[in-house]
Design a protein around this motif. Structure first.
Motif, PDB file in Angstrom:
ATOM      1  N   SER A  20       0.832  -1.192   0.000  1.00 51.93           N
ATOM      2  CA  SER A  20       0.000   0.000   0.000  1.00 51.93           C
ATOM      3  C   SER A  20       0.865   1.240   0.000  1.00 51.93           C
ATOM      4  O   SER A  20       1.938   1.258   0.617  1.00 51.93           O
ATOM      5  CB  SER A  20      -0.896   0.031   1.241  1.00 51.93           C
ATOM      6  OG  SER A  20      -1.774  -1.076   1.285  1.00 51.93           O
ATOM      7  N   ALA A  22      -0.020   5.040   0.863  1.00 52.50           N
ATOM      8  CA  ALA A  22      -1.022   5.999   1.312  1.00 52.50           C
ATOM      9  C   ALA A  22      -0.475   7.411   1.191  1.00 52.50           C
ATOM     10  O   ALA A  22       0.631   7.699   1.663  1.00 52.50           O
ATOM     11  CB  ALA A  22      -1.412   5.709   2.751  1.00 52.50           C
ATOM     12  N   SER A  24      -0.790  11.629   1.678  1.00 46.55           N
ATOM     13  CA  SER A  24      -1.374  12.707   2.475  1.00 46.55           C
ATOM     14  C   SER A  24      -0.820  14.028   1.971  1.00 46.55           C
ATOM     15  O   SER A  24       0.303  14.100   1.471  1.00 46.55           O
ATOM     16  CB  SER A  24      -1.054  12.519   3.970  1.00 46.55           C
ATOM     17  OG  SER A  24       0.325  12.501   4.194  1.00 46.55           O
ATOM     18  N   ASP A  72      -7.235   3.493  -5.080  1.00 50.46           N
ATOM     19  CA  ASP A  72      -8.507   3.733  -4.393  1.00 50.46           C
ATOM     20  C   ASP A  72      -8.588   5.219  -4.114  1.00 50.46           C
ATOM     21  O   ASP A  72      -7.901   5.734  -3.209  1.00 50.46           O
ATOM     22  CB  ASP A  72      -8.573   2.916  -3.100  1.00 50.46           C
ATOM     23  CG  ASP A  72      -9.927   3.009  -2.403  1.00 50.46           C
ATOM     24  OD1 ASP A  72     -10.562   4.085  -2.471  1.00 50.46           O
ATOM     25  OD2 ASP A  72     -10.335   2.022  -1.784  1.00 50.46           O
ATOM     26  N   LYS A  75      -9.690   6.348  -0.580  1.00 47.30           N
ATOM     27  CA  LYS A  75      -8.688   6.158   0.476  1.00 47.30           C
ATOM     28  C   LYS A  75      -7.384   6.867   0.164  1.00 47.30           C
ATOM     29  O   LYS A  75      -6.443   6.814   0.965  1.00 47.30           O
ATOM     30  CB  LYS A  75      -8.437   4.667   0.693  1.00 47.30           C
ATOM     31  CG  LYS A  75      -9.641   3.921   1.240  1.00 47.30           C
ATOM     32  CD  LYS A  75      -9.313   2.469   1.513  1.00 47.30           C
ATOM     33  CE  LYS A  75     -10.527   1.746   2.112  1.00 47.30           C
ATOM     34  NZ  LYS A  75     -10.247   0.319   2.387  1.00 47.30           N
ATOM     35  N   ASN A  76      -7.309   7.501  -1.023  1.00 41.75           N
ATOM     36  CA  ASN A  76      -6.088   8.204  -1.422  1.00 41.75           C
ATOM     37  C   ASN A  76      -4.864   7.277  -1.326  1.00 41.75           C
ATOM     38  O   ASN A  76      -3.804   7.666  -0.812  1.00 41.75           O
ATOM     39  CB  ASN A  76      -5.877   9.457  -0.571  1.00 41.75           C
ATOM     40  CG  ASN A  76      -5.247  10.591  -1.344  1.00 41.75           C
ATOM     41  OD1 ASN A  76      -5.421  10.718  -2.560  1.00 41.75           O
ATOM     42  ND2 ASN A  76      -4.500  11.442  -0.647  1.00 41.75           N
ATOM     43  N   THR A  77      -5.046   6.083  -1.839  1.00 42.86           N
ATOM     44  CA  THR A  77      -4.033   5.033  -1.695  1.00 42.86           C
ATOM     45  C   THR A  77      -3.869   4.277  -3.013  1.00 42.86           C
ATOM     46  O   THR A  77      -4.858   4.039  -3.721  1.00 42.86           O
ATOM     47  CB  THR A  77      -4.428   4.050  -0.572  1.00 42.86           C
ATOM     48  OG1 THR A  77      -4.529   4.764   0.665  1.00 42.86           O
ATOM     49  CG2 THR A  77      -3.409   2.928  -0.428  1.00 42.86           C
ATOM     50  N   TYR A  79      -2.226   0.667  -4.544  1.00 42.67           N
ATOM     51  CA  TYR A  79      -1.840  -0.664  -4.111  1.00 42.67           C
ATOM     52  C   TYR A  79      -1.000  -1.355  -5.180  1.00 42.67           C
ATOM     53  O   TYR A  79      -1.117  -1.056  -6.373  1.00 42.67           O
ATOM     54  CB  TYR A  79      -3.087  -1.513  -3.848  1.00 42.67           C
ATOM     55  CG  TYR A  79      -4.000  -0.935  -2.801  1.00 42.67           C
ATOM     56  CD1 TYR A  79      -5.134  -0.204  -3.162  1.00 42.67           C
ATOM     57  CD2 TYR A  79      -3.728  -1.106  -1.453  1.00 42.67           C
ATOM     58  CE1 TYR A  79      -5.970   0.342  -2.203  1.00 42.67           C
ATOM     59  CE2 TYR A  79      -4.563  -0.567  -0.485  1.00 42.67           C
ATOM     60  CZ  TYR A  79      -5.683   0.155  -0.866  1.00 42.67           C
ATOM     61  OH  TYR A  79      -6.508   0.692   0.084  1.00 42.67           O
TER      62      TYR A  79
END
Length: 124
Positions: A20, A22, A24, A72, A75-77, A79
């Motif tokens: 993952s 992620a 920010s 995603d 989810k601002n992610t 994979y």
């Protein structure tokens, strides 16, 4: 702006892992995200890329058919699903943000922010 890579670990050959990345501080959707990896004594290589504002994906030949990159947006992610892992997949995996032209997606100098790396070890 920050990228947080996670999901690495020790797995036997033939196994699977999901990494993952992620994000920010920015909307990941608008940027290209690439997974790079670096094995001991080897150069960093681009593994897979997902284009910004698109679902278009790219893979280095050695992982085609085994790895899948996805995003995603909620989810601002991003994979990286890794299946049928091989010992030669062992490396530290990094995610990075950039807006490279398609033909240069694996050029590491075109990326401005990087995650901290997550170690994937595949035992034979």
């Amino acid at each position: 702006v920050q990228l947080q890579a996670s999901g690495g670990g020790l797995v036997q050959a033939g196994g699977s892992l999901r990494l993952s990345c992620a994000a920010s501080g920015f909307r990941l959707y608008y940027y290209g995200i690439t997974w790079f990896r670096q094995a001991p004594g080897k150069e960093r290589e681009g593994v897979s890329h997902i284009r910004g504002s698109s679902t278009t994906t790219y893979y280095t030949d050695s992982v085609k058919g085994r790895f899948t990159i996805s995003r995603d947006n909620a989810k601002n992610t991003v994979y990286l699903q890794m299946n049928s892992l091989k010992p030669e997949d062992t490396a530290v995996y990094y995610c990075a943000r950039g807006r490279p032209v398609t033909s240069a997606w694996s050029t590491s100098s075109l990326y401005d922010y990087w995650g901290q790396g997550t170690l994937v070890t595949v035992s034979s």
